[in-house]
Design a protein around this motif. Structure first.
Motif, PDB file in Angstrom:
ATOM      1  N   THR A  69      18.635  45.354 -11.380  1.00 57.72           N
ATOM      2  CA  THR A  69      17.739  44.717 -12.356  1.00 57.72           C
ATOM      3  C   THR A  69      16.317  45.255 -12.253  1.00 57.72           C
ATOM      4  N   GLU A  70      15.861  45.498 -11.026  1.00 58.62           N
ATOM      5  CA  GLU A  70      14.483  45.955 -10.838  1.00 58.62           C
ATOM      6  C   GLU A  70      14.360  47.484 -10.821  1.00 58.62           C
ATOM      7  N   VAL A  71      15.459  48.183 -10.985  1.00 60.00           N
ATOM      8  CA  VAL A  71      15.409  49.645 -10.910  1.00 60.00           C
ATOM      9  C   VAL A  71      15.189  50.220 -12.310  1.00 60.00           C
ATOM     10  N   ARG A  72      14.013  50.761 -12.511  1.00 64.96           N
ATOM     11  CA  ARG A  72      13.619  51.162 -13.859  1.00 64.96           C
ATOM     12  C   ARG A  72      13.761  52.665 -14.099  1.00 64.96           C
ATOM     13  N   ARG A  73      13.934  52.990 -15.355  1.00 67.25           N
ATOM     14  CA  ARG A  73      13.921  54.381 -15.826  1.00 67.25           C
ATOM     15  C   ARG A  73      15.121  55.201 -15.353  1.00 67.25           C
ATOM     16  N   VAL A  74      16.216  54.531 -15.053  1.00 69.02           N
ATOM     17  CA  VAL A  74      17.441  55.273 -14.709  1.00 69.02           C
ATOM     18  C   VAL A  74      17.897  56.045 -15.944  1.00 69.02           C
ATOM     19  N   GLY A  75      18.230  57.296 -15.739  1.00 70.11           N
ATOM     20  CA  GLY A  75      18.738  58.115 -16.845  1.00 70.11           C
ATOM     21  C   GLY A  75      17.701  58.441 -17.898  1.00 70.11           C
ATOM     22  N   GLN A  76      16.442  58.292 -17.552  1.00 69.20           N
ATOM     23  CA  GLN A  76      15.380  58.588 -18.525  1.00 69.20           C
ATOM     24  C   GLN A  76      15.420  60.067 -18.918  1.00 69.20           C
ATOM     25  N   GLY A  77      15.492  60.325 -20.182  1.00 70.13           N
ATOM     26  CA  GLY A  77      15.463  61.699 -20.688  1.00 70.13           C
ATOM     27  C   GLY A  77      16.703  62.508 -20.372  1.00 70.13           C
ATOM     28  N   MET A  78      17.779  61.869 -19.897  1.00 71.24           N
ATOM     29  CA  MET A  78      18.962  62.652 -19.492  1.00 71.24           C
ATOM     30  C   MET A  78      19.573  63.376 -20.693  1.00 71.24           C
ATOM     31  N   LYS A  79      20.107  64.545 -20.404  1.00 68.91           N
ATOM     32  CA  LYS A  79      20.671  65.358 -21.478  1.00 68.91           C
ATOM     33  C   LYS A  79      22.189  65.457 -21.361  1.00 68.91           C
ATOM     34  N   ASN A  80      22.679  65.394 -20.134  1.00 63.07           N
ATOM     35  CA  ASN A  80      24.120  65.567 -19.897  1.00 63.07           C
ATOM     36  C   ASN A  80      24.597  64.568 -18.864  1.00 63.07           C
ATOM     37  N   GLY A  81      25.919  64.470 -18.814  1.00 58.34           N
ATOM     38  CA  GLY A  81      26.529  63.720 -17.732  1.00 58.34           C
ATOM     39  C   GLY A  81      26.690  62.249 -18.058  1.00 58.34           C
ATOM     40  N   GLU A  82      27.108  61.518 -17.015  1.00 61.51           N
ATOM     41  CA  GLU A  82      27.454  60.121 -17.245  1.00 61.51           C
ATOM     42  C   GLU A  82      26.992  59.261 -16.067  1.00 61.51           C
ATOM     43  N   ILE A  83      26.439  58.108 -16.420  1.00 60.63           N
ATOM     44  CA  ILE A  83      26.031  57.132 -15.401  1.00 60.63           C
ATOM     45  C   ILE A  83      26.780  55.838 -15.676  1.00 60.63           C
ATOM     46  N   VAL A  84      27.318  55.243 -14.621  1.00 63.91           N
ATOM     47  CA  VAL A  84      27.917  53.914 -14.755  1.00 63.91           C
ATOM     48  C   VAL A  84      27.184  52.972 -13.815  1.00 63.91           C
ATOM     49  N   ILE A  85      26.776  51.848 -14.344  1.00 59.99           N
ATOM     50  CA  ILE A  85      26.122  50.848 -13.494  1.00 59.99           C
ATOM     51  C   ILE A  85      27.020  49.623 -13.433  1.00 59.99           C
ATOM     52  N   ASN A  86      27.541  49.359 -12.255  1.00 58.77           N
ATOM     53  CA  ASN A  86      28.356  48.158 -12.055  1.00 58.77           C
ATOM     54  C   ASN A  86      27.449  47.055 -11.539  1.00 58.77           C
ATOM     55  N   GLY A  87      26.780  46.430 -12.475  1.00 57.75           N
ATOM     56  CA  GLY A  87      25.752  45.441 -12.152  1.00 57.75           C
ATOM     57  C   GLY A  87      24.737  45.466 -13.267  1.00 57.75           C
ATOM     58  N   ASN A  88      23.628  44.784 -13.060  1.00 53.25           N
ATOM     59  CA  ASN A  88      22.605  44.756 -14.099  1.00 53.25           C
ATOM     60  C   ASN A  88      21.720  45.992 -14.007  1.00 53.25           C
ATOM     61  N   ALA A  89      21.162  46.401 -15.164  1.00 55.35           N
ATOM     62  CA  ALA A  89      20.301  47.584 -15.192  1.00 55.35           C
ATOM     63  C   ALA A  89      18.862  47.170 -15.453  1.00 55.35           C
ATOM     64  N   GLY A  90      17.917  47.996 -14.945  1.00 54.68           N
ATOM     65  CA  GLY A  90      16.500  47.699 -15.130  1.00 54.68           C
ATOM     66  C   GLY A  90      15.956  48.262 -16.427  1.00 54.68           C
ATOM     67  N   MET A  91      14.667  48.010 -16.625  1.00 55.10           N
ATOM     68  CA  MET A  91      14.015  48.427 -17.882  1.00 55.10           C
ATOM     69  C   MET A  91      14.037  49.942 -18.065  1.00 55.10           C
ATOM     70  N   HIS A  92      13.898  50.330 -19.308  1.00 50.83           N
ATOM     71  CA  HIS A  92      13.769  51.740 -19.705  1.00 50.83           C
ATOM     72  C   HIS A  92      14.995  52.567 -19.339  1.00 50.83           C
ATOM     73  N   LEU A  93      16.129  51.910 -19.255  1.00 57.12           N
ATOM     74  CA  LEU A  93      17.376  52.641 -18.989  1.00 57.12           C
ATOM     75  C   LEU A  93      17.636  53.616 -20.132  1.00 57.12           C
ATOM     76  N   GLY A  94      17.836  54.866 -19.794  1.00 60.79           N
ATOM     77  CA  GLY A  94      18.170  55.854 -20.830  1.00 60.79           C
ATOM     78  C   GLY A  94      17.070  56.058 -21.867  1.00 60.79           C
ATOM     79  N   GLU A  95      15.837  55.767 -21.470  1.00 59.21           N
ATOM     80  CA  GLU A  95      14.723  55.981 -22.410  1.00 59.21           C
ATOM     81  C   GLU A  95      14.627  57.464 -22.776  1.00 59.21           C
TER      82      GLU A  95
END
Lengths: 271, 564, 488
Positions: A69-95
């Motif tokens: 929940t508190e982890v921000r900007r995961v996957g920001q600007g990503m161009k390729n690949g895949e992320i799976v979050i088993n739990g809640n995601a923080g702000m700016h996910l995939g911005e």
């Protein structure tokens, strides 16, 4: 695949834009462990706050197991690949995401997919405010790609949308699709107030009830079905509205007729 | 006593007519001196480096209400350019309207030591000075906006030049200002009711005066007051196709003001005043007409207002012009009129190479700078941030000193603009000597700042040293190398202290704020009149209006004796 | 006895600077020109709630301590925090605010002012669409149509009308004071007649009162000279004075403004009433808007804090933008605290952002919803706080206060206010604008000097000096820490 597990429950915001398949690619676990993150006002290494493991699986590239929940900007600007979050995601996910896929098996927070350009974000819980909407002061909304939310979305989602598709299977908060000019937003259940306010183009479709409908839309007819994307047509009948008149807008707002009997008294006389 | 010796550099000091000579520069206690003790003095080995006086910017919007409102409305502009705190420097944000500290650091890194804030609403003068105090490493001055001030309009309308001069003197002292700034004369008062003036002979509603009368009147007043700088003018119809005719008429009108062969007016960001054509579709360059006039006359100086292709923010006291930009762009728009004094506006603007209009504007600035033969007449600016942020100056240096550089940019411009551009026909490439004139010596001279822009004995020890060896580096060919050198000064020396080394701030010092204490014969009388009329004109009290001494952290008052 | 002229009143955003204060033996004995609130402040600021000395909470109780100890304690809290909040700033001078930015930067904290609970949405609105505005004198000299939307200056900014708008004489527009007096007399007369005859039974009177809401706009709305329109959810004191009062349904301002925008653009509406107001009447108001020479909308917390928040401001500004294509039209927020504008201004020139500035990454960041004190407290992310010149203990929601007091809390205030009572380290400070001079910014961003009219009680420092001391101590603690780390 790299598996990240939070070493504790975070109290302070964690800024971790390094959690991105493009960044991890070609790096050893040791190198990944040394990537910089911030926890509150302290600069740390990724391994200071996450357990980092590598598994032989090819996809997804990154899995986070646990509450982020508190982890921000995961996957920001990503161009390729895949992320799976088993739990809640923080702000700016995939911005500003430009490709690839993010899946959240939990709740996503504000500004998920903010100004995204391409790719796919699937949220199997609820999403926060400002889904796909741009940063303060910017009108550069989401331009392409797809966001699918199984639950509800917060307020001010899909603002300044200028391409791409947002599908919400639950309810949407107020100001959905504010000032959109292109692209499609679909809400399976109900939409909050100020729906489509200041829209100049694009398409918003609501299958549920709409409370507090803007007075600045003009009714244009009834439509039985509306195309959302290549695979899916929403079943109506829908009132078709044009607007927002305050912006000389030519946006189309489709609102379910059966879910909104209150519209009959106001708009049926124009049909 | 601190001594510094800059040894063996190639010195370019046009005011002393030194053109690349290998020599030493001696500094003692913040001033240039004849010599210092070779043993005791700290030494900088400038062998193989270019040494120039610290650069001067005659026109850059860096402080005050308008600038700060620009900051406040553009978070999306700051977020892409952030500056971390270090042990020596403060944090901040950059891009088109940098925060105050960052403004000082970035100027200093390029070898700048003196800058002019050219637009200050007198009512907000305290604000401007508070911000100037927070801009380190630079000497600064600020120009009150006076062209549409009711007292100016009323006195000039009556034909009372002496009265007008007395009031201007009062205002310089009261706002701690340095020069008379005039923006779209008559247009700003008209804008109070949403109107504008469209020629220099249009009558200003309610005041029965024309822009011609305002400009010529204030040029005469400026002379009566013996101010070091000329009037500083932003012309009528700025930014409108066909406006070069207005600009020519304004310059001709000013021929009627006695000038003793010296400049009596500075037209700022002349690029924006040199559009030919009737509309945006056929807008084209009037650089030829404007530069021909400039080459044949000596009563004016100019600065470029050079366009940079980037996302920036326009801000000017020309409220009606910003309204025009709002109508054209639909972008976020600030209007900020100031009671009895002036107006203002802000619009973000992205200048694009692929826009025929923007590319033509880009070409106009360079065309004029290169077609004007005498570099003492035209200076390098971007009218920061209007035509682009100041930290893009090294790009302009490359375009001015290298045909290769400007042709490389032109090749990427809109085809229509390329076809119309005069740049392919211009071969001139400025020398380092000419560049030193356009970036420091000429600017200091036009401003009447006698201690700036040169390295003669007695000058302020403001020095810029660049990693350019004129014997081995052809800046016209290797323009990218030169650009890097101007981006990151090898040394910047402020008042004899090394503040930048290799493009990094190594010491934080406060600069001075220079202002004019203009002595007139009837100061008391004007004071009494202002006291009496104050409540009628403003919504603040007379007692609370002035910029008190404590608002200026490091003041440098220049006393001027007026003829009135 | 000394009489001090042109004193700037340190209360509301009007920042009236014509106050005359008489002082005898370091006591204010008389206040001239000010409103009732101003007078009350100058005469009554020395209450028994004044904090007399620095306090530190030990075993749950406040213990008076020497200044040095309190400063060390506060500095230690801030220097060791991972995510501290530095909140308040709106009732102090710009000089203290400047030090505040430096302190927040030094400790990697979040700098925020009370805009977050008042006009933060206004700043966010301007970030979307800009703001066509002016200084207040421009309104005084030129405005012939004045609109107060979601605000009641008569109560909250008592001298706003007499100094800047309807009841002041400008160069091109006259005061409407006389016609207002006539109106009041006439109204009083009508009331007398009504009460004398008492013909209407109770129920009937109620219907009459309700109908008033839907009153047709009076013809005077299209007259020459100054007109005053008030738009609010209830008939305020200011509304009583207005030429026309529009009672808008609560939380429907956005719809009403967007409808006005469409009508200004000569669009037709399908609906026949918006926010409880008949569209035919709205059209007459639109006529008044486009036909005036110079219009102004003043808005207050009725807009910024009702449903829609910053979008309400954005639409109000958009309406103003649209109207400029027809005539001259401006808009201005009615800022509350006397130097809330100053805090935004100082923060912006030093950091680029006006409020909610997060320095935790070593550079300023801003994103309301993420980085304001309220967001952080509601999510419980902070681990220390410094509160200065404000009282979040009285104005923040319960959950935010609970999270605020969970961690060390430093309070700087002249008074033992609700927040100070919750503090762990409490500093007394001198009253800005009474015991301390400095600079403040009026609601239209005009800077004005604040005066010191009396000496502060002995040993009581100004906010600026206190903050400088804390900053210095923070630096020395950090330097010691760095030294220790080096040795290790």
């Amino acid at each position: 695949m790299i598996v990240l597990t939070p070493l504790k429950k975070f109290q302070f915001p964690v800024h971790a834009e390094c959690i991105n398949p493009d960044v991890f690619k070609g790096k050893s676990v040791k190198e990944i462990a040394a990537l910089p993150v911030w926890e509150g006002n302290k600069k740390k290494k990724l391994s200071d706050i996450f357990k980092i493991e590598e598994t032989p699986a090819e996809t997804p590239d990154i899995t986070i197991n646990g509450d982020a929940t508190e982890v921000r900007r995961v996957g920001q600007g990503m161009k390729n690949g895949e992320i799976v979050i088993n739990g809640n995601a923080g702000m700016h996910l995939g911005e500003k995401m430009a490709g690839g896929k993010i899946t959240v098996n939990g709740t996503a927070n504000g500004w998920t997919g903010s100004s995204m350009k391409k790719g796919l974000i699937e949220i199997h819980g609820d999403a926060g405010d400002y889904l796909a909407s741009p940063y303060r002061g910017s009108t550069a909304g989401m331009r392409g790609g797809t966001i699918i939310v199984d639950g509800n979305v917060g307020g001010d989602s899909g603002c300044y949308l200028r391409g791409g598709t947002i599908i919400v299977k639950g309810n949407a908060g107020p100001f959905l699709g504010f000032h959109i000019s292109k692209g499609v937003i679909y809400v399976e259940k109900n939409a909050g107030g100020r729906l489509g306010a200041s829209m100049t183009g694009g398409k918003i479709v609501v299958s549920g009830a709409v409370d507090e409908f803007m007075p600045t839309f003009t009714v244009d007819g009834i439509k039985k079905k509306v195309k959302i994307d290549d695979d899916f047509k929403a079943e109506g009948p829908f009132y078709v509205f044009l607007g927002d008149l305050a912006e000389h807008g030519t946006g189309k707002l489709f609102v379910s007729q059966p879910s909104n009997p209150q519209f009959s008294a106001i708009y049926d006389k124009y049909l | 006593m601190t001594e510094l010796l800059i040894k063996n550099g190639f010195v370019f000091d046009p005011l002393s007519e030194i053109n690349g000579e290998k020599m030493d520069i001696a500094i003692r206690d913040g001033k240039i001196v004849e010599s210092v003790s070779d043993q005791k003095a700290k030494k900088i080995d400038a062998t193989g480096l270019t040494v120039m006086p610290g650069a001067v910017d005659i026109h850059t919007h860096i402080a005050g209400g308008e600038v700060n409102t620009g900051r406040m409305i553009r978070p999306e502009d700051h977020v892409k350019d952030v500056v971390r705190k270090t042990a020596i420097t403060r944090s901040g944000t950059g891009y088109s309207i940098p925060s105050t500290f960052v403004t000082g650091y970035r100027y200093s890194k390029m070898g700048y030591t003196t800058v002019m804030n050219p637009s200050m609403a007198p009512l907000g003068a305290k604000h401007t000075h508070e911000e100037l105090n927070d801009i380190p490493l630079l000497d600064k001055a600020t120009f009150p906006l006076l062209g549409d001030w009711w007292f100016v309009l009323e006195n000039l309308q009556k034909g009372d030049l002496a009265g007008c001069a007395q009031h201007i003197a009062w205002m310089m002292e009261t706002t701690k200002g340095y020069a008379i700034k005039i923006v779209n004369p008559g247009g700003l008062e008209s804008w109070g009711f949403g109107r504008n003036v469209h020629s220099i002979d249009d009558v200003v509603p309610n005041f029965d005066i024309t822009p011609r009368e305002i400009v010529c009147g204030l040029a005469k007043v400026n002379k009566m007051l013996n101010l070091p700088h000329t009037i500083h003018l932003h012309t009528n119809n700025l930014g409108i196709p066909g406006n070069y005719l207005t600009t020519l008429e304004t310059m001709k009108a000013l021929e009627s003001v006695p000038n003793d062969g010296k400049p009596i007016c500075h037209i700022t960001h002349v690029q924006f005043s040199s559009f030919a054509g009737e509309n945006w579709g056929n807008m084209k360059s009037a650089a030829d007409e404007i530069s021909r006039y400039i080459n044949n006359h000596n009563h004016m100086t100019f600065d470029m207002g050079q366009i940079i292709f980037t996302d920036t923010t326009t801000m000017t006291a020309d409220g009606p012009f910003e309204f025009t930009l709002y109508q054209l762009s639909g972008h976020k728009w600030v209007n900020s009129d100031v009671e009895t004094e002036t107006s203002g506006g802000i619009i973000p603007m992205h200048y694009k190479r692929k826009s025929a209009v923007n590319a033509t504007q880009w070409s106009i600035g360079l065309e004029i700078a290169l077609l004007v033969k005498d570099p003492w007449k035209i200076f390098m600016t971007t009218d920061h941030p209007n035509a682009g942020p100041f930290f893009a100056y090294p790009k302009i240096i490359a375009w001015l000193t290298s045909k290769k550089a400007r042709m490389a940019t032109l090749a990427k411009c809109h085809k229509k603009a390329q076809k119309k551009s005069l740049l392919p026909s211009i071969d001139r490439e400025l020398s380092l000597y000419e560049l030193a004139i356009m970036t420091r010596a000429g600017q200091a001279k036009a401003l009447g700042l006698t201690g700036k822009g040169h390295l003669g004995v007695g000058a302020d020890a403001d020095v810029a040293i660049y990693n350019i060896n004129p014997e081995t580096l052809d800046i016209a060919k290797k323009y990218k190398t030169a650009r890097k050198a101007f981006d990151n000064a090898a040394y910047t020396i402020k008042d004899g202290k090394v503040v930048v080394k290799d493009g990094e701030v190594v010491q934080n010092v406060d600069g001075r704020t220079i202002w004019l204490d203009v002595k007139t014969r009837e100061q008391l009388k004007v004071d009494e009149e202002m006291k009496r009329k104050f409540k009628e004109y403003w919504t603040v009290e007379y007692e609370n209006y002035p910029v008190f001494d404590h608002y200026v952290k490091v003041p440098e008052a220049i006393t001027v004796k007026a003829d009135v | 006895m000394s009489v001090i002229n042109a004193v700037t009143c340190p209360i509301c955003g009007c920042l009236c600077d014509d106050i005359e204060v008489t002082v005898v033996n370091n006591e204010v004995v008389k206040v001239k020109n000010g409103c009732a609130v101003c007078e009350a402040k100058y005469m009554g600021y020395k209450s028994e709630h004044r904090i007399r000395q620095p306090l530190i909470r030990k075993d749950g109780k406040f213990v008076p301590v020497p200044m040095k100890e309190a400063i060390h304690k506060a500095a230690e809290i801030l220097a060791n925090a991972n995510y501290p909040i530095l909140y308040g700033w709106s009732s102090t001078n710009c000089e203290a605010q400047r030090v505040g930015v430096e302190l927040a930067e030094e400790v990697g904290g979040v700098l925020d002012n009370t805009a977050v609970v008042c006009h933060g949405p206004s700043l966010m609105g301007t970030q979307e669409v800009g703001i066509p505005t002016s200084t207040l004198g421009q309104i005084r000299h030129r405005a012939d149509l004045i609109i107060y939307w979601g605000c009641d200056p008569w109560s909250a900014h008592p001298r706003h009308l007499e100094r800047y708008t309807s009841f002041t004489k400008g160069r091109f527009e006259d005061s409407e004071w006389k016609s207002y007096l006539n109106k009041v007399k006439a109204a009083a007369g009508r009331k007398k007649v009504l009460s004398a005859t008492r013909v209407a039974p109770k129920q009937q009177r109620a219907t009459v009162a309700e109908e008033v809401v839907f009153n047709k706009p009076p013809e005077t709305l299209q007259k020459e000279g100054r007109k005053l329109i008030v738009i609010d959810v209830r008939k305020s004191m200011t509304a009583e004075v207005a030429d026309y009062f529009i009672k808008v349904e609560p939380n429907k301002d956005y719809e009403l403004m967007q409808a006005i925008r469409a009508l200004v653009k000569e669009q037709e509406l399908d609906v026949d009433q918006v926010a409880g107001v008949p569209v035919e009447y709205i059209k007459e108001v639109v006529d008044a808007l486009v036909n005036c020479n110079f219009g102004i909308i003043f808005f207050g917390m009725g807009l910024t804090q009702s449903a829609g928040k910053f979008r309400n401001i954005e639409v109000a500004i958009s309406l103003t933008r649209d109207l400029n294509l027809r005539t001259k039209f401006l808009i201005m927020p009615m800022r509350g605290h006397f130097n809330v504008s100053g805090a935004n201004i100082v923060f912006a020139w030093q950091s680029g952002y006006a409020f909610g500035v997060d320095f935790s990454l070593g550079y300023p960041r801003y994103n309301p919803g993420e980085t304001t004190s309220m967001d952080i407290l509601l999510r419980g992310e902070s681990d220390a706080a410094l509160v200065i010149a404000s009282d979040p203990g009285a104005t923040f929601p319960k959950r935010a206060i609970q999270n605020l007091v969970k961690h060390p809390l430093i309070v700087i205030d002249p008074h033992m206010n609700p927040t100070a009572m919750l503090g762990d380290v409490v500093f007394p400070s001198a009253f800005v604008g009474i015991e301390v001079e400095g600079t403040a910014y009026r609601m239209d961003n005009v800077p004005l000097p604040l005066k010191k009219v009396v000496e502060p009680p002995e040993g009581i420092l100004s906010d600026e000096v206190l903050l400088k001391n804390i900053l210095e101590e923070v630096r020395s603690i950090k330097a010691q820490k760095a030294k220790k780390a080096e040795v290790v």
